[in-house]
Design a protein around this motif. Structure first.
Motif, PDB file in Angstrom:
ATOM      1  N   ALA A   1       0.844  -1.200   0.000  1.00 42.58           N
ATOM      2  CA  ALA A   1       0.000   0.000   0.000  1.00 42.58           C
ATOM      3  C   ALA A   1       0.875   1.244   0.000  1.00 42.58           C
ATOM      4  N   CYS A   2       1.510   1.520   1.152  1.00 45.04           N
ATOM      5  CA  CYS A   2       2.252   2.780   1.252  1.00 45.04           C
ATOM      6  C   CYS A   2       3.543   2.771   0.445  1.00 45.04           C
ATOM      7  N   GLY A   3       4.189   1.617   0.342  1.00 46.69           N
ATOM      8  CA  GLY A   3       5.436   1.520  -0.407  1.00 46.69           C
ATOM      9  C   GLY A   3       6.627   2.120   0.311  1.00 46.69           C
TER      10      GLY A   3
ATOM     11  N   CYS B   1       2.938  -5.433   3.829  1.00 48.78           N
ATOM     12  CA  CYS B   1       3.697  -6.185   2.817  1.00 48.78           C
ATOM     13  C   CYS B   1       4.720  -7.132   3.442  1.00 48.78           C
TER      14      CYS B   1
ATOM     15  N   CYS C   1       3.064   1.013   6.585  1.00 49.16           N
ATOM     16  CA  CYS C   1       1.764   0.364   6.884  1.00 49.16           C
ATOM     17  C   CYS C   1       1.903  -1.105   7.268  1.00 49.16           C
ATOM     18  N   LEU C   2       3.032  -1.723   6.992  1.00 46.35           N
ATOM     19  CA  LEU C   2       3.347  -3.111   7.342  1.00 46.35           C
ATOM     20  C   LEU C   2       2.466  -4.164   6.661  1.00 46.35           C
TER      21      LEU C   2
ATOM     22  N   CYS D   1       8.389  -3.805   0.627  1.00 45.13           N
ATOM     23  CA  CYS D   1       8.493  -2.546  -0.114  1.00 45.13           C
ATOM     24  C   CYS D   1       9.802  -1.816   0.168  1.00 45.13           C
TER      25      CYS D   1
HETATM   26 FE1  FES Z   1       3.410  -0.247   3.505  1.00 44.13          FE
HETATM   27 FE2  FES Z   1       5.305  -1.984   2.772  1.00 44.13          FE
HETATM   28  S1  FES Z   1       3.643  -1.283   1.649  1.00 44.13           S
HETATM   29  S2  FES Z   1       4.985  -1.108   4.700  1.00 44.13           S
END
Ligand code: FES
Length: 255
Positions: free
Chosen positions: A221-223, A230, A227-228, A242
């Motif tokens: 999501a956040c890349g 991934c 957000c954790l 990410c």
């Molecule tokens: Fe959000 Fe990796 S996409 S922590």
């Protein structure tokens, strides 16, 4: 260093039913991009949400100052991107993540295995390998002939081997069944695509003791490591794909 830029669409090409190619021009010089790195593109126009999607970098054309994205139409976000046309702006945050190993490629036979949209990063990686005196071979797996794309582009940098699940092009079956694996002793393997395919390639690499890297396609999501969503279990604990990836040496993965 990360860039947040409004890039301009210079070309939109529908490659087939599933895939399209967008070329994006930047007013400022393109930053140095490692093969396997990705872009978070903004897919909505609401200033409140800034919804983004991670898209792997297909190619960087430094002569034209263009970034190429090869995208599969899979959900709402990528569907929104499929409506882009020449002249539109796309807000991009890039380059993100850690890419494929570029050290010591000179004179090496390197197998680049891509499945489906996972073929995307292999074009740029192949170009860089060739530029540095290495020999890339592209092993590309598709469901069916109609999904095959970008052959002319790949052919500039190395030999292409194709498998299709239905046998309509190349050799029938999965990438791990392709005859090239019995013919050439590769020094290294890199893979990107569906997890079962990458796990099968990783198994082959372990059996044959060939160093191998895989680019994970975990949900992101956040890349940015915030957000954790991934996280992947590795021998070094849970890591954000990410940020610590998307490319990992398979020895670090618990596959
Ligand atoms: Fe959000 Fe990796 S996409 S922590």
């Amino acid at each position: 260093k990360k860039f947040l830029l409004d890039l301009t669409v210079t070309s939109f090409e529908q490659l087939n039913d599933r895939y399209f190619l967008i070329k994006l021009f930047s007013d400022v010089p393109m930053p140095e991009v490692a093969p396997g790195q990705f872009v978070e593109v903004r897919v909505d126009h609401s200033p409140a949400t800034y919804l983004r999607r991670p898209i792997s970098i297909h190619f960087v054309d430094y002569d034209k100052n263009e970034l190429w994205l090869l995208i599969a139409k899979v959900g709402e976000g990528t569907k929104t991107l499929s409506y882009l046309k020449e002249g539109d702006k796309l807000n991009c945050l890039f380059p993100l993540g850690k890419g494929f190993n570029m050290e010591d490629v000179k004179g090496k036979n390197i197998l680049l295995v891509g499945g489906g949209v996972g073929v995307a990063p292999m074009l740029y990686y192949g170009k860089l390998i060739k530029k540095q005196g290495g020999y890339p071979t592209f092993l590309l797996g598709y469901r069916t002939k109609a999904d095959i794309m970008q052959m002319v582009a790949f052919a500039q940098y190395g030999e292409i081997c194709i498998t299709t699940e239905d046998g309509t092009a190349g050799e029938k079956g999965f990438v791990t069944q392709h005859s090239i694996l019995n013919k050439v002793k590769f020094d290294r393997i890199a893979t990107c695509g569906p997890k079962p395919m990458m796990m099968a390639i990783a198994q082959y690499a372990k059996q044959t003791q060939i160093p191998c890297e895989a680019s994970l396609e975990n949900l992101m999501a956040c890349g940015l490591g915030a957000c954790l969503c991934c996280v992947e279990k590795t021998i070094d604990g849970n890591l954000c794909v990410c940020k610590e990836g998307p490319v990992f040496n398979i020895d670090r993965l618990q596959w």
